[in-house]
Design a protein around this motif. Structure first.
Motif, PDB file in Angstrom:
ATOM      1  N   THR A 219       0.740  -1.388  -0.137  1.00  0.00           N
ATOM      2  CA  THR A 219      -0.060   0.073  -0.023  1.00  0.00           C
ATOM      3  C   THR A 219       0.779   1.269   0.146  1.00  0.00           C
ATOM      4  O   THR A 219       1.970   1.344   0.288  1.00  0.00           O
ATOM      5  CB  THR A 219      -0.952  -0.060   1.250  1.00  0.00           C
ATOM      6  N   GLU A 220       0.342   2.211  -0.388  1.00  0.00           N
ATOM      7  CA  GLU A 220       0.875   3.632  -0.349  1.00  0.00           C
ATOM      8  C   GLU A 220       1.488   3.869   1.143  1.00  0.00           C
ATOM      9  O   GLU A 220       2.583   4.425   1.267  1.00  0.00           O
ATOM     10  CB  GLU A 220       0.010   4.738  -0.879  1.00  0.00           C
ATOM     11  N   GLU A 221       0.551   3.848   2.219  1.00  0.00           N
ATOM     12  CA  GLU A 221       1.069   3.991   3.657  1.00  0.00           C
ATOM     13  C   GLU A 221       2.261   2.886   3.688  1.00  0.00           C
ATOM     14  O   GLU A 221       3.116   3.556   4.322  1.00  0.00           O
ATOM     15  CB  GLU A 221       0.088   3.590   4.433  1.00  0.00           C
ATOM     16  N   PHE A 222       2.253   1.830   3.469  1.00  0.00           N
ATOM     17  CA  PHE A 222       3.515   0.925   3.632  1.00  0.00           C
ATOM     18  C   PHE A 222       4.898   1.448   3.075  1.00  0.00           C
ATOM     19  O   PHE A 222       5.788   1.320   3.514  1.00  0.00           O
ATOM     20  CB  PHE A 222       3.204  -0.468   3.164  1.00  0.00           C
ATOM     21  N   ARG A 223       4.455   1.880   1.746  1.00  0.00           N
ATOM     22  CA  ARG A 223       5.567   2.421   0.849  1.00  0.00           C
ATOM     23  C   ARG A 223       6.362   3.461   1.708  1.00  0.00           C
ATOM     24  O   ARG A 223       7.315   3.849   1.200  1.00  0.00           O
ATOM     25  CB  ARG A 223       5.358   2.548  -0.655  1.00  0.00           C
ATOM     26  N   LYS A 224       5.655   4.291   2.412  1.00  0.00           N
ATOM     27  CA  LYS A 224       6.089   5.586   3.026  1.00  0.00           C
ATOM     28  C   LYS A 224       6.970   5.172   4.268  1.00  0.00           C
ATOM     29  O   LYS A 224       7.738   6.007   4.858  1.00  0.00           O
ATOM     30  CB  LYS A 224       5.245   6.346   3.305  1.00  0.00           C
ATOM     31  N   MET A 225       7.014   3.989   4.647  1.00  0.00           N
ATOM     32  CA  MET A 225       7.432   3.464   6.047  1.00  0.00           C
ATOM     33  C   MET A 225       9.105   3.426   5.672  1.00  0.00           C
ATOM     34  O   MET A 225       9.597   3.284   4.608  1.00  0.00           O
ATOM     35  CB  MET A 225       7.151   2.076   6.387  1.00  0.00           C
ATOM     36  N   PRO A 226       9.676   3.307   6.854  1.00  0.00           N
ATOM     37  CA  PRO A 226      11.516   3.320   6.496  1.00  0.00           C
ATOM     38  C   PRO A 226      11.696   1.993   6.034  1.00  0.00           C
ATOM     39  O   PRO A 226      11.050   1.208   6.242  1.00  0.00           O
ATOM     40  CB  PRO A 226      11.851   3.243   8.031  1.00  0.00           C
ATOM     41  N   GLY A 227      12.589   1.865   5.217  1.00  0.00           N
ATOM     42  CA  GLY A 227      12.869   0.923   4.342  1.00  0.00           C
ATOM     43  C   GLY A 227      14.357   1.106   3.701  1.00  0.00           C
ATOM     44  O   GLY A 227      15.064   1.990   3.637  1.00  0.00           O
ATOM     45  N   LEU A 228      14.929  -0.291   3.783  1.00  0.00           N
ATOM     46  CA  LEU A 228      16.337  -0.314   3.026  1.00  0.00           C
ATOM     47  C   LEU A 228      16.193  -0.495   1.571  1.00  0.00           C
ATOM     48  O   LEU A 228      15.040  -0.752   0.866  1.00  0.00           O
ATOM     49  CB  LEU A 228      17.052  -1.688   3.704  1.00  0.00           C
ATOM     50  N   TYR A 229      17.370  -0.535   0.753  1.00  0.00           N
ATOM     51  CA  TYR A 229      17.376  -0.626  -0.566  1.00  0.00           C
ATOM     52  C   TYR A 229      18.135  -1.753  -0.947  1.00  0.00           C
ATOM     53  O   TYR A 229      18.984  -2.357   0.018  1.00  0.00           O
ATOM     54  CB  TYR A 229      18.016   0.737  -1.378  1.00  0.00           C
TER      55      TYR A 229
END
Length: 261
Positions: A219-229
């Protein structure tokens, strides 16, 4: 990484994300890479795309090494016959591999009380059995060639340390198994008085395509969460590969700052 110049690595799940990032970084450091996935035609494009994305984030640095060769091969790691055919090709073409990166994996958004058996079996066949078969074949090949400094990389997850999402408990179970398999392999090497190494990498949230199979979190909300590449994980793997012969990074957890899962 100097000692890996001109040697060979097998990277599974190389048609996207972490696998593609590991493939281009190893190739750039002078390693000959056998990059495999179910869709071999997607691999070179994915490797180039992932490399370009790293450049756009200022995370790509040229190396002085002469690039290794990239061999894109089709292999469904959930099928033993595909794995055996792949290792036969590797033996006949390259002699063998010195590095194995067991990156291929799958997650399904299914619980334990209503999920189809096929969803469980799919995860177990790829995440556990496929990894184990690749490891067996790679180690047997190394021993047959007298290679005693090979390195096996297992890709686990923070989900292999704690079941945070009930609907992904079977996925967590497979990643817990990967931790056990890494420790079992380490003890096998000790028993054989071998200098080979095994490293288990457990990432937190990584912004890759694996989330496409988990609709609840895609979801868009999840994609805004901190994440690694993907390149963050590839950097970690190269760090483990670059340690001195007497140093083994057996297990490493890597999370993005601020991860809330």
């Amino acid at each position: 990484m100097q000692r890996w110049l001109g040697r060979a690595a097998l990277v599974t799940g190389a048609s996207s994300g972490i696998g593609a990032a590991v493939a281009y970084q190893l190739q750039d450091h002078g390693v000959n890479v056998v990059a495999v996935a179910r869709r071999a035609d997607k691999i070179e494009e994915a490797v180039a795309k992932t490399k370009q994305e790293a450049k756009s984030r200022g995370r790509y640095h040229e190396t002085k090494a002469k690039p290794g060769k990239l061999h894109a091969k089709k292999c469904d790691v959930s099928k033993e016959e595909d794995i055996l055919a792949l290792f036969k090709w590797i033996k006949e073409t390259l002699g063998g591999v010195d590095i194995l990166v067991n990156n291929a994996g799958i997650a399904r958004d299914t619980g334990l009380t209503a999920a189809p058996t096929e969803d469980w079996k799919m995860q177990l066949d790829l995440n556990v059995l496929g990894l184990s078969i690749c490891t067996r074949e790679a180690v047997q090949n190394m021993r047959a060639r007298g290679v005693d400094d090979g390195h096996i990389i297992h890709m686990s997850s923070v989900a292999g340390h704690s079941v945070t999402l009930p609907e992904s408990a079977m996925y967590s179970a497979t990643k817990f198994a990967v931790l056990a398999l890494a420790e079992g392999l380490r003890k096998d090497f000790v028993e054989h008085k071998s200098n080979m190494k095994v490293t288990c990498v457990s990432p937190g949230v990584v912004k890759t395509e694996i989330w496409n199979s988990l609709p609840k979190y895609n979801t868009e909300e999840f994609r805004k969460m901190p994440g690694l590449y993907a390149e963050d994980i590839a950097d970690t793997i190269l760090y483990a590969l670059g340690t001195p012969p007497h140093v083994q990074i057996h297990e490493i957890i890597i999370k993005p700052v601020g991860e809330i899962l």
